[in-house]
Design a protein around this motif. Structure first.
Motif: not given
Length: 256
Positions: A89, A93, A97
């Motif tokens: 995760d 992420r 981004d």
């Protein structure tokens, strides 16, 4: 005295007849023995060995130790599944981004090109062409004025010819400048700006596809990690149940 012996003799004789009938007819006497494994000696032997092994305290302790080990392994697998989920995760992420920033940068570049860069360069090229047109017009006007001026004044033919030729060369350079400026403007609009715009639009599309791919990977990774974690938790529960049952059997055997 003789009468009292007769009933006893009769009973003995009847018992002998019954024994003789069973023997002569080949019918064995029936005995109620209940369920038996006499027809399968191996099964009977295996069941007996299993019962004895189950009752053996050492075997029960060994079973408990094995189940404790399995429980520890199951607990570790649950921890690994949780860490794997958290790590995946976090990585996704960070990738998202980065992809989001890349998309924003690509869109900003395209907007700058469409709103500022392309209009500015087009305007400069148009201004350069307009300057060439103005220079050509001014050169032509000066040439005409020189011709009139030298017609009115009494100057040598050589001087007049020199001045007129210089004016003509200036007018010709101005005309050439118009041609080059026109070609520059056309090449800028029809080729350079078009290619640059397509490249920037392609960068935006690529950034959008990259972001969508990361979102798909994140969804798939979430499902896979959820499945692994569910399987690990289920195995942990089964290991706990098996250990508790073995511990209960061991305690019951110790009390017995």
């Amino acid at each position: 005295m003789k009468l009292s012996i007769l009933p006893t003799v009769l009973l003995i004789a009847l018992g002998g007849c019954a024994t003789t009938d069973q023997t002569t007819t080949g019918i064995p006497p029936v005995h109620d023995q209940g369920p038996s494994t006499a027809g399968n000696p191996a099964a009977a032997s295996g069941e007996k060995a299993a019962e004895e092994k189950a009752k053996d305290p050492k075997e029960a302790q060994k079973k408990v130790a094995e189940l404790e080990h399995k429980l520890q392994v199951a607990q570790i697998k649950v921890s690994v599944a949780n860490l794997s989920t958290d790590g995946a995760d976090l990585e996704l992420r960070e990738k998202r981004d980065h992809a989001t920033k890349a998309l924003a940068a690509a869109q900003a570049n395209l907007n700058f090109f469409n709103n500022i860069d392309a209009p500015n360069r087009t305007g400069r090229a148009e201004l350069s062409l307009q300057g060439a047109l103005n220079s050509a017009a001014e050169a032509q006007e000066e040439l005409e004025q020189l011709a009139l001026m030298y017609d009115e004044q009494d100057l040598e033919d050589m001087t007049r010819e020199f001045v007129i030729q210089r004016g003509k060369r200036r007018a010709e350079r101005a005309k050439k400048l118009i041609e080059f400026s026109t070609l520059d403007l056309r090449g800028l609009i029809e080729h350079k700006l078009k290619q640059e715009r397509e490249g920037l639009e392609g960068a935006v599309l690529k950034a959008e596809q990259a972001l969508q791919g990361i979102d798909r990977d994140a969804q798939q990774n979430k499902l896979n990690n959820s499945l692994k974690l569910s399987e690990a938790n289920f195995a942990l529960e089964k290991a706990q149940e098996a250990l508790e049952q073995a511990q209960t059997e061991l305690a019951a055997g110790a009390q017995a």
